[in-house]
Design a protein around this motif. Structure first.
Motif, PDB file in Angstrom:
ATOM      1  N   ASN A  33     145.771  56.157   0.907  1.00  0.00           N
ATOM      2  CA  ASN A  33     146.694  56.888   0.021  1.00  0.00           C
ATOM      3  C   ASN A  33     146.062  57.156  -1.337  1.00  0.00           C
ATOM      4  O   ASN A  33     145.344  56.318  -1.877  1.00  0.00           O
ATOM      5  CB  ASN A  33     148.007  56.114  -0.129  1.00  0.00           C
ATOM      6  CG  ASN A  33     147.800  54.731  -0.695  1.00  0.00           C
ATOM      7  OD1 ASN A  33     147.659  54.555  -1.896  1.00  0.00           O
ATOM      8  ND2 ASN A  33     147.778  53.736   0.184  1.00  0.00           N
ATOM      9  N   PRO A  34     146.322  58.345  -1.910  1.00  0.00           N
ATOM     10  CA  PRO A  34     145.696  58.736  -3.180  1.00  0.00           C
ATOM     11  C   PRO A  34     146.475  58.244  -4.398  1.00  0.00           C
ATOM     12  O   PRO A  34     147.620  57.801  -4.290  1.00  0.00           O
ATOM     13  CB  PRO A  34     145.737  60.265  -3.109  1.00  0.00           C
ATOM     14  CG  PRO A  34     146.971  60.547  -2.317  1.00  0.00           C
ATOM     15  CD  PRO A  34     147.107  59.426  -1.321  1.00  0.00           C
ATOM     16  N   GLN A  35     145.847  58.331  -5.543  1.00  0.00           N
ATOM     17  CA  GLN A  35     146.524  58.091  -6.812  1.00  0.00           C
ATOM     18  C   GLN A  35     147.320  59.333  -7.167  1.00  0.00           C
ATOM     19  O   GLN A  35     146.934  60.451  -6.832  1.00  0.00           O
ATOM     20  CB  GLN A  35     145.498  57.793  -7.899  1.00  0.00           C
ATOM     21  CG  GLN A  35     146.085  57.372  -9.233  1.00  0.00           C
ATOM     22  CD  GLN A  35     146.531  55.925  -9.264  1.00  0.00           C
ATOM     23  OE1 GLN A  35     147.213  55.475  -8.346  1.00  0.00           O
ATOM     24  NE2 GLN A  35     146.154  55.196 -10.285  1.00  0.00           N
ATOM     25  N   PHE A  36     148.462  59.135  -7.850  1.00  0.00           N
ATOM     26  CA  PHE A  36     149.359  60.255  -8.139  1.00  0.00           C
ATOM     27  C   PHE A  36     149.749  60.217  -9.605  1.00  0.00           C
ATOM     28  O   PHE A  36     150.167  59.168 -10.124  1.00  0.00           O
ATOM     29  CB  PHE A  36     150.602  60.176  -7.248  1.00  0.00           C
ATOM     30  CG  PHE A  36     151.601  61.277  -7.469  1.00  0.00           C
ATOM     31  CD1 PHE A  36     151.226  62.599  -7.353  1.00  0.00           C
ATOM     32  CD2 PHE A  36     152.914  60.989  -7.800  1.00  0.00           C
ATOM     33  CE1 PHE A  36     152.138  63.619  -7.561  1.00  0.00           C
ATOM     34  CE2 PHE A  36     153.831  61.996  -8.004  1.00  0.00           C
ATOM     35  CZ  PHE A  36     153.441  63.314  -7.885  1.00  0.00           C
ATOM     36  N   ALA A  37     149.622  61.375 -10.275  1.00  0.00           N
ATOM     37  CA  ALA A  37     149.883  61.439 -11.714  1.00  0.00           C
ATOM     38  C   ALA A  37     151.365  61.399 -12.062  1.00  0.00           C
ATOM     39  O   ALA A  37     151.718  61.230 -13.223  1.00  0.00           O
ATOM     40  CB  ALA A  37     149.262  62.713 -12.295  1.00  0.00           C
ATOM     41  N   THR A  86     145.689  62.389   4.261  1.00  0.00           N
ATOM     42  CA  THR A  86     145.857  61.464   3.133  1.00  0.00           C
ATOM     43  C   THR A  86     144.534  61.067   2.481  1.00  0.00           C
ATOM     44  O   THR A  86     144.397  61.172   1.254  1.00  0.00           O
ATOM     45  CB  THR A  86     146.624  60.211   3.596  1.00  0.00           C
ATOM     46  OG1 THR A  86     147.880  60.611   4.143  1.00  0.00           O
ATOM     47  CG2 THR A  86     146.878  59.276   2.430  1.00  0.00           C
ATOM     48  N   PRO A  87     143.517  60.575   3.222  1.00  0.00           N
ATOM     49  CA  PRO A  87     142.254  60.228   2.547  1.00  0.00           C
ATOM     50  C   PRO A  87     141.529  61.433   1.956  1.00  0.00           C
ATOM     51  O   PRO A  87     140.825  61.306   0.951  1.00  0.00           O
ATOM     52  CB  PRO A  87     141.421  59.579   3.660  1.00  0.00           C
ATOM     53  CG  PRO A  87     142.016  60.054   4.936  1.00  0.00           C
ATOM     54  CD  PRO A  87     143.472  60.233   4.661  1.00  0.00           C
ATOM     55  N   LEU A  88     141.714  62.605   2.554  1.00  0.00           N
ATOM     56  CA  LEU A  88     141.123  63.815   1.989  1.00  0.00           C
ATOM     57  C   LEU A  88     141.770  64.138   0.641  1.00  0.00           C
ATOM     58  O   LEU A  88     141.086  64.530  -0.318  1.00  0.00           O
ATOM     59  CB  LEU A  88     141.298  64.987   2.963  1.00  0.00           C
ATOM     60  CG  LEU A  88     140.646  66.319   2.558  1.00  0.00           C
ATOM     61  CD1 LEU A  88     139.144  66.156   2.433  1.00  0.00           C
ATOM     62  CD2 LEU A  88     140.981  67.401   3.576  1.00  0.00           C
ATOM     63  N   MET A  89     143.093  63.958   0.549  1.00  0.00           N
ATOM     64  CA  MET A  89     143.785  64.157  -0.723  1.00  0.00           C
ATOM     65  C   MET A  89     143.301  63.161  -1.763  1.00  0.00           C
ATOM     66  O   MET A  89     143.137  63.490  -2.937  1.00  0.00           O
ATOM     67  CB  MET A  89     145.292  64.036  -0.524  1.00  0.00           C
ATOM     68  CG  MET A  89     145.919  65.157   0.281  1.00  0.00           C
ATOM     69  SD  MET A  89     147.721  65.111   0.268  1.00  0.00           S
ATOM     70  CE  MET A  89     148.046  63.652   1.258  1.00  0.00           C
ATOM     71  N   ALA A  90     143.059  61.896  -1.339  1.00  0.00           N
ATOM     72  CA  ALA A  90     142.543  60.881  -2.260  1.00  0.00           C
ATOM     73  C   ALA A  90     141.177  61.276  -2.808  1.00  0.00           C
ATOM     74  O   ALA A  90     140.894  61.112  -4.004  1.00  0.00           O
ATOM     75  CB  ALA A  90     142.468  59.530  -1.545  1.00  0.00           C
ATOM     76  N   LEU A  91     140.336  61.826  -1.933  1.00  0.00           N
ATOM     77  CA  LEU A  91     139.006  62.266  -2.355  1.00  0.00           C
ATOM     78  C   LEU A  91     139.098  63.402  -3.366  1.00  0.00           C
ATOM     79  O   LEU A  91     138.382  63.407  -4.386  1.00  0.00           O
ATOM     80  CB  LEU A  91     138.196  62.700  -1.134  1.00  0.00           C
ATOM     81  CG  LEU A  91     136.788  63.243  -1.395  1.00  0.00           C
ATOM     82  CD1 LEU A  91     135.920  62.180  -2.072  1.00  0.00           C
ATOM     83  CD2 LEU A  91     136.145  63.714  -0.097  1.00  0.00           C
ATOM     84  N   VAL A  92     139.984  64.354  -3.121  1.00  0.00           N
ATOM     85  CA  VAL A  92     140.158  65.494  -4.024  1.00  0.00           C
ATOM     86  C   VAL A  92     140.628  65.024  -5.396  1.00  0.00           C
ATOM     87  O   VAL A  92     140.136  65.480  -6.442  1.00  0.00           O
ATOM     88  CB  VAL A  92     141.155  66.503  -3.421  1.00  0.00           C
ATOM     89  CG1 VAL A  92     141.539  67.550  -4.458  1.00  0.00           C
ATOM     90  CG2 VAL A  92     140.551  67.180  -2.203  1.00  0.00           C
ATOM     91  N   VAL A  93     141.576  64.086  -5.417  1.00  0.00           N
ATOM     92  CA  VAL A  93     142.108  63.574  -6.689  1.00  0.00           C
ATOM     93  C   VAL A  93     141.033  62.819  -7.458  1.00  0.00           C
ATOM     94  O   VAL A  93     140.905  62.958  -8.676  1.00  0.00           O
ATOM     95  CB  VAL A  93     143.335  62.676  -6.421  1.00  0.00           C
ATOM     96  CG1 VAL A  93     143.751  61.948  -7.696  1.00  0.00           C
ATOM     97  CG2 VAL A  93     144.501  63.508  -5.906  1.00  0.00           C
ATOM     98  N   VAL A  94     140.233  62.005  -6.759  1.00  0.00           N
ATOM     99  CA  VAL A  94     139.162  61.256  -7.418  1.00  0.00           C
ATOM    100  C   VAL A  94     138.133  62.205  -8.038  1.00  0.00           C
ATOM    101  O   VAL A  94     137.661  61.981  -9.165  1.00  0.00           O
ATOM    102  CB  VAL A  94     138.483  60.295  -6.418  1.00  0.00           C
ATOM    103  CG1 VAL A  94     137.193  59.721  -7.006  1.00  0.00           C
ATOM    104  CG2 VAL A  94     139.425  59.164  -6.043  1.00  0.00           C
ATOM    105  N   LEU A  95     137.789  63.271  -7.324  1.00  0.00           N
ATOM    106  CA  LEU A  95     136.796  64.216  -7.827  1.00  0.00           C
ATOM    107  C   LEU A  95     137.333  65.062  -8.976  1.00  0.00           C
ATOM    108  O   LEU A  95     136.583  65.428  -9.889  1.00  0.00           O
ATOM    109  CB  LEU A  95     136.333  65.142  -6.690  1.00  0.00           C
ATOM    110  CG  LEU A  95     135.545  64.481  -5.550  1.00  0.00           C
ATOM    111  CD1 LEU A  95     135.254  65.496  -4.454  1.00  0.00           C
ATOM    112  CD2 LEU A  95     134.257  63.866  -6.062  1.00  0.00           C
ATOM    113  N   ALA A  96     138.633  65.374  -8.955  1.00  0.00           N
ATOM    114  CA  ALA A  96     139.190  66.301  -9.940  1.00  0.00           C
ATOM    115  C   ALA A  96     139.722  65.619 -11.191  1.00  0.00           C
ATOM    116  O   ALA A  96     139.726  66.214 -12.269  1.00  0.00           O
ATOM    117  CB  ALA A  96     140.306  67.126  -9.297  1.00  0.00           C
TER     118      ALA A  96
END
Length: 391
Positions: free
Chosen positions: A193-197, A331-341
């Motif tokens: 699961n990704p981090q969420f602002a 879900t892990p792809l979204m986590a990767l996008v958030v970490v990079l952005a």
């Protein structure tokens, strides 16, 4: 009277001399061609779901960072959810030109009771629109009440619900590999699961409210996918205009009609709740200004449509279960996008998330194996029937 009969005779002779392309191909070649088209359609829909999920998470995090939702402000924290629900459905007009561009099969002249089918379709579109509006609102509100990690953990129950609903409503048959795919998908969501602002301040956490909101949204989402699949299999494919054939135009029709109803429901909620009065203040509070506020909402609306078309396409070509598996595997792809952005504190693409990304490959591969076996079974059955005819 002789000229029309002569012209009719000429048309029939031309039709015999120039048959349709499907009539030229052998059954085996035709099946291979259809399966190839099917795999291309499924791959395109998977790409749309993964792209839509990633863009939505990226733009939603950007929106809440600029909206200062991480600051402690209980009155501000849970507002704007009707707008977010509306944004999920409001961009459907961009699909209308595509609906007329995509070809439709020749109408089936043998289809009867067109009026009954039309009434049932209208009822289905209305019911789905209300259901989609409900889970859009519940999901938009649920993710703001506590940590996003807890939100995703509760959201994964929709896989269980959709498995139950499809078994009852759609008579879906589960194989060993599909069950393995579902289990792997649940593991992927737990660790990826990704981090969420949009997470609130710790003083604003309300776990029990979030749990009930997300739980209800998961049930509504799972039920909506099952009803979409039921509508494709029992109603839309039987209409005269589609001639018992599944084509991509059906996806666009479903999405346009359902989103139209859902948008109306969300608009009513936006004005009835008085939330529309706060829109001007929201745009002024945006860190990068009103222009970026509007652009972020437009980008979110378009991204939601990309995601919706993809997941409804997977429901049409495969099943609601597969559509939800692909959605949760993003879900892990979204986590990767958030970490990079974004540069969230202490957030990195850690080993558990890398493992979840590998789990995504295994989960999708397990389901693909089932689909591959089904296609091979059809080919074997065709070969057996041809051999019996030759004997």
């Amino acid at each position: 009277m002789e000229m029309p009969e002569a012209s009719k005779h000429n048309e029939e002779s031309e039709h015999v001399q120039n048959p349709e392309p499907d009539q030229i191909l052998s059954p085996r070649r035709l099946l291979q061609l259809n399966q190839k088209k099917w795999w291309i359609s499924v791959s395109l829909c998977i790409f749309l779901v993964l792209l839509g999920d990633s863009l939505v998470m990226l733009l939603l995090s950007f929106f809440y960072v600029q909206d200062k939702r991480d600051d402690y402000n209980q009155d501000l924290q849970y507002k704007g959810t009707w707008m977010q629900a509306l944004i999920q459905n409001a961009a459907f007009p961009i699909l209308i030109p595509l609906f007329f561009i995509f070809p439709s099969p020749k109408p089936n002249q043998e289809t009867n009771s067109a009026r009954v089918l039309s009434l049932r379709l209208l009822l289905l579109y209305f019911s789905l629109g209300v259901l989609v509006a409900a889970h859009s609102k519940l999901f938009a509100l649920g993710k703001l009440y506590s940590s996003y990690a807890l939100f995703t953990l509760i959201s994964v129950t929709q896989l269980i619900f959709i498995a139950i609903f499809t078994a009852i409503i759609n008579r879906f048959k589960f194989t060993r590999w599909i069950i393995i795919s579902i289990i792997l998908t649940i593991v992927v969501v737990v660790f990826g699961n990704p981090q969420f602002a949009g997470e609130p301040d710790e003083n604003e956490y309300s776990y029990h409210i979030q749990a009930w909101l997300t739980f209800a949204a998961s049930v509504a989402f799972a039920l909506s996918l099952c009803l979409v699949q039921l509508g494709f299999e029992k109603l839309l494919v039987k209409t005269k205009r589609y001639g018992n054939k599944k084509v991509f135009r059906m996806v666009l029709e479903m999405q346009i009609c359902v989103s139209f109803v859902a948008s109306l429901v969300c608009l009513i909620g936006l004005f009835a709740s008085g939330e529309y009065k706060e829109l001007k203040g929201d745009s002024k509070r945006f860190k990068k200004g009103e222009t970026y506020y509007v652009l972020s909402l437009v980008g979110l609306a378009l991204s939601w449509q990309v995601w919706s078309v993809g997941i409804i396409g997977l429901v049409l070509y495969v099943s609601g279960v597969f559509g939800d598996v692909v959605h949760m595997c993003a879900t892990p792809l979204m986590a990767l996008v958030v970490v990079l952005a974004f540069d969230f504190m202490d957030d990195e693409f850690s080993w558990p998330r890398i493992g979840a990304l590998l789990g995504t490959v295994l989960a999708l591969g397990s389901y693909f194996y089932t689909l591959h076996k089904r296609n091979n079974k059809k080919m074997v059955e065709l070969n057996q029937s041809e051999n019996n005819v030759e004997v």
